[in-house]
Scaffold this motif. Structure first.
Motif, PDB file in Angstrom:
ATOM      1  N   HIS A  69      -3.123   4.812  11.426  1.00  0.00           N
ATOM      2  CA  HIS A  69      -2.440   3.527  11.183  1.00  0.00           C
ATOM      3  C   HIS A  69      -3.452   2.416  11.471  1.00  0.00           C
ATOM      4  CE1 HIS A  69       0.835   6.402  12.079  1.00  0.00           C
ATOM      5  NE2 HIS A  69       1.485   5.735  11.163  1.00  0.00           N
ATOM      6  N   PRO A  70      -4.549   2.392  10.695  1.00  0.00           N
ATOM      7  CA  PRO A  70      -5.711   1.594  11.097  1.00  0.00           C
ATOM      8  C   PRO A  70      -5.441   0.097  11.231  1.00  0.00           C
ATOM      9  CG  PRO A  70      -6.267   3.107   9.308  1.00  0.00           C
ATOM     10  CD  PRO A  70      -4.784   3.141   9.451  1.00  0.00           C
ATOM     11  N   VAL A  71      -4.571  -0.451  10.410  1.00  0.00           N
ATOM     12  CA  VAL A  71      -4.367  -1.896  10.499  1.00  0.00           C
ATOM     13  C   VAL A  71      -3.600  -2.250  11.781  1.00  0.00           C
ATOM     14  CG1 VAL A  71      -3.149  -3.841   9.421  1.00  0.00           C
ATOM     15  CG2 VAL A  71      -4.694  -2.423   8.071  1.00  0.00           C
ATOM     16  N   VAL A  83       2.387   1.691   8.075  1.00  0.00           N
ATOM     17  CA  VAL A  83       2.166   0.294   8.459  1.00  0.00           C
ATOM     18  C   VAL A  83       2.768  -0.612   7.378  1.00  0.00           C
ATOM     19  CG1 VAL A  83       0.478  -1.485   9.048  1.00  0.00           C
ATOM     20  CG2 VAL A  83       0.051   0.889   9.717  1.00  0.00           C
ATOM     21  N   GLY A  84       2.599  -0.186   6.111  1.00  0.00           N
ATOM     22  CA  GLY A  84       3.222  -0.923   5.013  1.00  0.00           C
ATOM     23  C   GLY A  84       2.530  -2.232   4.699  1.00  0.00           C
ATOM     24  N   CYS A  85       1.211  -2.191   4.557  1.00  0.00           N
ATOM     25  CA  CYS A  85       0.442  -3.419   4.344  1.00  0.00           C
ATOM     26  C   CYS A  85       0.721  -4.033   2.967  1.00  0.00           C
ATOM     27  CB  CYS A  85      -1.056  -3.122   4.439  1.00  0.00           C
ATOM     28  SG  CYS A  85      -1.554  -2.604   6.077  1.00  0.00           S
ATOM     29  N   LEU A 137      -6.793  -4.825   5.221  1.00  0.00           N
ATOM     30  CA  LEU A 137      -6.534  -3.504   4.641  1.00  0.00           C
ATOM     31  C   LEU A 137      -7.495  -2.540   5.310  1.00  0.00           C
ATOM     32  CD1 LEU A 137      -6.274  -4.052   0.756  1.00  0.00           C
ATOM     33  CD2 LEU A 137      -4.394  -3.678   2.353  1.00  0.00           C
ATOM     34  N   CYS A 138      -7.114  -1.291   5.456  1.00  0.00           N
ATOM     35  CA  CYS A 138      -8.057  -0.300   5.997  1.00  0.00           C
ATOM     36  C   CYS A 138      -8.885   0.273   4.847  1.00  0.00           C
ATOM     37  CB  CYS A 138      -7.306   0.794   6.741  1.00  0.00           C
ATOM     38  SG  CYS A 138      -6.474   1.959   5.667  1.00  0.00           S
ATOM     39  N   LYS A 163      -8.670   3.066   3.282  1.00  0.00           N
ATOM     40  CA  LYS A 163      -7.863   3.674   2.209  1.00  0.00           C
ATOM     41  C   LYS A 163      -7.252   2.596   1.317  1.00  0.00           C
ATOM     42  CE  LYS A 163      -5.404   6.123   5.223  1.00  0.00           C
ATOM     43  NZ  LYS A 163      -6.061   6.325   6.517  1.00  0.00           N
ATOM     44  N   GLY A 164      -6.670   1.594   1.953  1.00  0.00           N
ATOM     45  CA  GLY A 164      -6.060   0.514   1.172  1.00  0.00           C
ATOM     46  C   GLY A 164      -7.095  -0.229   0.340  1.00  0.00           C
ATOM     47  N   TYR A 201       0.192   4.220   1.195  1.00  0.00           N
ATOM     48  CA  TYR A 201      -0.207   5.279   2.132  1.00  0.00           C
ATOM     49  C   TYR A 201       0.643   5.265   3.412  1.00  0.00           C
ATOM     50  CZ  TYR A 201      -4.168   5.909  -1.056  1.00  0.00           C
ATOM     51  OH  TYR A 201      -4.949   6.121  -2.156  1.00  0.00           O
ATOM     52  N   CYS A 202       0.125   4.689   4.480  1.00  0.00           N
ATOM     53  CA  CYS A 202       0.816   4.971   5.745  1.00  0.00           C
ATOM     54  C   CYS A 202       1.986   4.027   6.028  1.00  0.00           C
ATOM     55  CB  CYS A 202      -0.180   4.953   6.897  1.00  0.00           C
ATOM     56  SG  CYS A 202      -0.582   3.310   7.515  1.00  0.00           S
ATOM     57  N   CYS A 215       0.854  -1.204   0.000  1.00  0.00           N
ATOM     58  CA  CYS A 215       0.000   0.000   0.000  1.00  0.00           C
ATOM     59  C   CYS A 215       0.883   1.246   0.000  1.00  0.00           C
ATOM     60  CB  CYS A 215      -0.891  -0.047   1.231  1.00  0.00           C
ATOM     61  SG  CYS A 215      -1.879   1.445   1.445  1.00  0.00           S
TER      62      CYS A 215
END
Ligand code: SF4
Length: 884
Positions: free
Chosen positions: A175-177, A17-19, A46-47, A49-50, A14-15, A12
């Motif tokens: 950092h939702p995840v 967390v690096g999913c 995934l949150c 956004k992801g 975005y943030c 991902c």
């Protein structure tokens, strides 16, 4: 086109967390995404956004060709011009007259080449990055304590801890995840304690056993007091202190003063709650302290980081399962940028300007003709130097400083008068690219190929699954081509990101022998195939990856010991009379300046407008009513946003999100208000502690519109655009009533005089509705009222692409859904578009008593889970009513 769907493992963008993401390109060209079940950052989650990444891939507003002063150009011409201007400027004014300002959006390979060009070949340290605004204080704090910029732990520690302390981090939204991993762990082990330290009662506090609403900058005092409590409570690890650290005595003596009463006074938190927190920390060996921008974005950010680290060193709670200080980065590749020297005060591969050996080593490795001898200018100073004319040519990559730097209008003015501005971006029109002499079209997510590093030091591949559109090119290619044209061809003759990664890994291993933390010696032999197949791994990678560091000491200082750092907690921020503490940050479903998330209707439905979150009692005192407009102003500027009244906000403080720009709102660039004061060690600006006045705005009219296309909003005092399914939704307001509403509306929507504009007017009530249909479809509908317009937003946006007969046209013009279309209210669940009114009804009328029951009834919260904390809040707020 391939007929079989092709799935690529990527990450991902975005943030931090690096999913891991599985992106599938289908036979019809459509892309779908889902979480990668094998990626250790997210294990399939995934949150919001992801989950919506596939909705952000359109080429709308993409920069697809090089441009010179707005004219389309070919690559050769544009690259030659950039190389010529940079070369001429350096020849005339020296290497420090040029600068490069990058971004945590760049891949490690892009960053590596940019840093090599600036620091090794041009010979200036003037390469900085927007990560300066995000986590530079963590870097400085790590280096002071550990000798290197090392995050000691891993994500598993957050699940294994018995006590999690979250400081200055709204993890549920930012950092939702990670938040979901913690929430799941707490559900499985309810005895796990969570403490949230934040001036606001954010949705993250919904899983907290204790919330400490500290005054702005009060957290340094809180952690000074915690060290003192660890001393008096017998929590010290004397062996760890003597074997692996240095400087404890002074820090202990300095902390002694910080009694609970003194901390209570400095933080505004009750002595009882402080004592509870200290008691839990003292008694709990497995403790992790997670922190992010609330700690970093302060004039005392570095000291705050060290105040936290001191507590973990003193108790020996570092580098072992379930223990440690844990900085989470905001951006997807902030860590990768740090690794290659993307910050102006770092060299490359975590080597240091201050070390002559390091400079010599990097010079020899690169065979660099002009290695910079000293650090360059950090972001805020860099833009001051542009303003003052010392920097005459700047290259900005993948970032939007005209919106994100403090005193953002000064950044804009600086670029406006800079001799030569180059912007590399995927977006054609941003508030920054407006000032570019040359615009270079970069590859975007899905098109580019390389690596990123997440907050737990895990390197993952970001892989391409889309063709480069039109003339777009990867950043590493663009930089290398300019370098070749500047005469540095041999050193920049890269053919692929794999070659760059191999060099980056080799530099990390060069004369390392375990002496430096950043070490990829185990990856130096990767060929192109092995690079392509690289699985996520945590550095240092010698024989294999490394989960944790420092459990047995082994710091990267001359004596191998960590350093305690004595800090003096700053006075908490107390605003002058009539002023509020201005806190800035993120919302759940948007990312930075919305160039990508703003394309998704689903993501835009959660919060569609810029807002100022105020305590209801402050609002009452100011004469601000719910959903009215407010002006925030100070000596730096002024913005107008919607008032959002919430007792989650402390009295005397106001929160405004950072995402809205001049492209999607009239006057909502919050960083225009933020004063450019910085932490003395890290140079990170205090983006959460400015002061601003608040006053009500009394528009003569409010408006709400849905439209297929953007109207001409010049001259409208307030507007904010959000993407909707098949068009846009627009909030509007004006300070003066137009003399002729029909003419005003025709002008705004650019309608011919003979077009059959439908309208109804109630002039006495100052209400005016307009609608235009074409072939039965809504071109636009506009509702004007003297107060915030009470039209259901979700119903209205759903009408844009529908076919309408006479009866429904009349309903649209009236702004009223039929009885069979209840107003779902503001969207809470982005995945299934479930609104707040629907959830409230399920609680009050349907008897749903917990998040899982809401999920079973409405599906809300059952996909990405990003909204679960909000759903819980709605249930809690309405449970009483349900029980009556
Ligand atoms: S938490 Fe969300 S935004 Fe962050 S990397 Fe994961 S999917 Fe992307």
């Amino acid at each position: 086109m391939s007929r079989t769907p092709r799935t690529v493992k990527t990450t991902c963008p975005y943030c931090g967390v690096g999913c891991g993401v599985l992106a599938t390109r289908h036979a019809d060209g459509k892309v779908t995404v889902k979480g990668d079940p094998d990626h250790p950052a997210n294990y399939g989650r995934l949150c919001s956004k992801g989950s919506a990444l596939d909705e952000t891939l359109s080429l709308d507003n993409r920069l697809l060709y090089p441009e010179i002063r707005g004219r389309r150009a070919v690559w050769d011409e544009a690259l030659n011009l950039v190389a010529k201007k940079f070369t001429e400027t350096i020849e005339k004014y020296g290497p420090d007259s040029v600068a490069l300002y990058g971004s945590g959006q760049l891949l490690t390979e892009d960053y590596y080449v940019a840093n090599k060009l600036m620091k090794g070949f041009i010979g200036t340290g003037n390469m900085d990055t927007n990560s300066r605004l995000c986590m530079a204080s963590s870097v400085a704090g790590h280096k002071r304590a550990f000798g290197t910029d090392t995050v000691p732990g891993c994500y598993e520690d957050l699940e294994q801890a018995d006590l999690l302390v979250l400081v200055g981090t709204n993890l549920a939204w930012c950092h939702p995840v990670l938040y979901q991993r913690i929430a799941t762990a707490k559900e499985a082990r309810p005895e796990m304690k969570v403490v949230v330290i934040d001036p606001r009662r954010t949705v993250t506090t919904d899983i907290a056993d204790l919330h400490l609403p500290v005054a702005a900058d009060g957290d340094a005092a809180l952690f000074a007091g915690l060290l003192s409590a660890c001393v008096s409570g017998g929590a010290l690890d004397h062996d760890y202190i003597s074997d692996h650290t240095d400087g404890f005595t002074e820090v202990r003596d300095r902390a002694r003063d910080w009694t609970i009463d003194k901390v209570a006074k400095a933080t505004g938190v009750s002595a009882r709650d402080i004592a509870t927190f200290y008691g839990w920390f003292v008694r709990t060996e497995k403790a992790v302290t997670i922190y992010s921008q609330g700690v970093n974005q302060s004039v005392a950010g570095t000291d705050k980081v060290n105040a936290i680290i001191n507590c973990h060193l003193a108790t020996g709670r570092i580098g072992s399962p379930g223990m440690g200080p844990f900085s989470v980065t905001g951006q997807p590749n902030a860590m990768g940028g740090r690794e290659v020297g993307g910050l102006a005060n770092m060299l490359a591969a975590h080597m240091d300007f201050a070390s002559e050996d390091d400079r010599d080593r990097v010079r020899r490795f690169w065979d660099a003709p002009a290695l910079a001898e000293k650090p360059g200018l950090k972001a805020v100073d860099m833009f001051r130097a542009i303003e003052e004319g010392q920097i005459k040519a700047v290259w900005i990559m993948a970032t939007n400083p005209v919106d994100s730097l403090p005193e953002a209008d000064r950044a804009r003015a600086a670029l406006a008068k800079c001799d030569f501005v180059v912007v590399s971006d995927i977006i054609a029109k941003t508030d920054t690219s407006e000032w570019a002499h040359v615009r270079l079209p970069a590859a975007g997510w899905g098109e580019k190929d390389g690596t990123v590093t997440n907050s737990e030091r895990r390197i993952s591949r970001q892989r391409a699954f889309l063709k480069l559109p039109e003339a777009a090119k990867p950043d590493w290619w663009i930089i290398s081509e300019v370098a070749k044209r500047m005469g540095f061809g041999e050193a920049f003759d890269y053919r692929s990101p794999a070659e760059i990664f191999a060099e980056h890994a080799a530099l990390s291993a060069f004369e390392n022998n375990g002496q430096r933390d950043f070490d990829l010696s185990g990856l130096t032999g990767l060929d192109a195939k092995a690079y392509d197949e690289l699985v996520p791994v945590q550095w240092p990678v010698r024989e294999e990856g490394t989960k944790r560091l420092f459990g047995e000491g082994g710091y990267f200082t001359a004596d191998g010991k960590a350093r305690f750092v004595a800090v003096t907690p700053p006075e908490p921020v107390t605003p002058a009379p009539g002023q509020f503490v201005l806190n800035t940050g993120r919302v759940r479903d948007h990312w930075h300046t919305m160039t990508r998330t703003g394309k998704s209707a689903r993501l835009s439905a959660h919060i569609a407008e810029p807002f100022a979150e105020l305590h209801p009692e402050d609002a009452l005192a100011l004469g601000v009513t719910p959903a009215s407009l407010v002006r925030l102003s100070n000596d730096n500027g002024s913005i107008i946003v919607r008032a959002l009244l919430s007792d989650r906000q402390q009295r005397g403080s106001v929160f405004v999100p950072m995402h809205w720009t001049g492209q999607n709102a009239a006057q909502a660039r919050v960083d225009t208000l933020v004063t450019a004061i910085t932490d003395p060690f890290s140079g990170q600006p205090a983006l959460k502690m400015s002061e601003a006045r608040i006053s009500p705005v009394t528009p003569a009219w409010y408006g709400f519109a849905v439209a297929r296309q953007k109207p001409d909003l010049a001259g409208v005092d307030y507007w904010a655009l959000a993407t909707a399914e098949s068009g846009l939704r627009i909030e509007l307001a004006g300070l003066e009533t137009p003399a002729d509403w029909d003419a005003f509306v025709r002008n705004m929507f650019n309608i011919d005089a003979d077009a059959s504009l439908l309208s109804v007017h109630d002039s006495r009530a100052n209400k005016h509705n307009f609608a235009l249909f074409e072939d039965g479809e809504v071109v636009f509908a506009l509702f004007i009222a003297p107060t915030p317009v009470p039209v259901s937003r979700q119903w209205a946006v759903g009408q844009i692409a529908e076919q309408h007969e006479d009866q429904t046209r009349a309903r649209i013009l009236a702004g009223r859904p039929g009885a069979d279309m209840p107003d779902a209210g503001a969207i809470v669940c982005a995945c299934y578009q479930v609104g707040i009114n629907t959830i409230v009804e399920a609680v009050v009328g349907g008897g749903c008593a917990n998040v899982d029951q809401i999920g079973a009834a409405l599906k809300a919260g059952t996909n990405c889970g990003s909204c679960r904390a909000e759903i819980k809040g709605i249930i809690d707020a309405n449970r009483l009513q349900a029980a009556e």
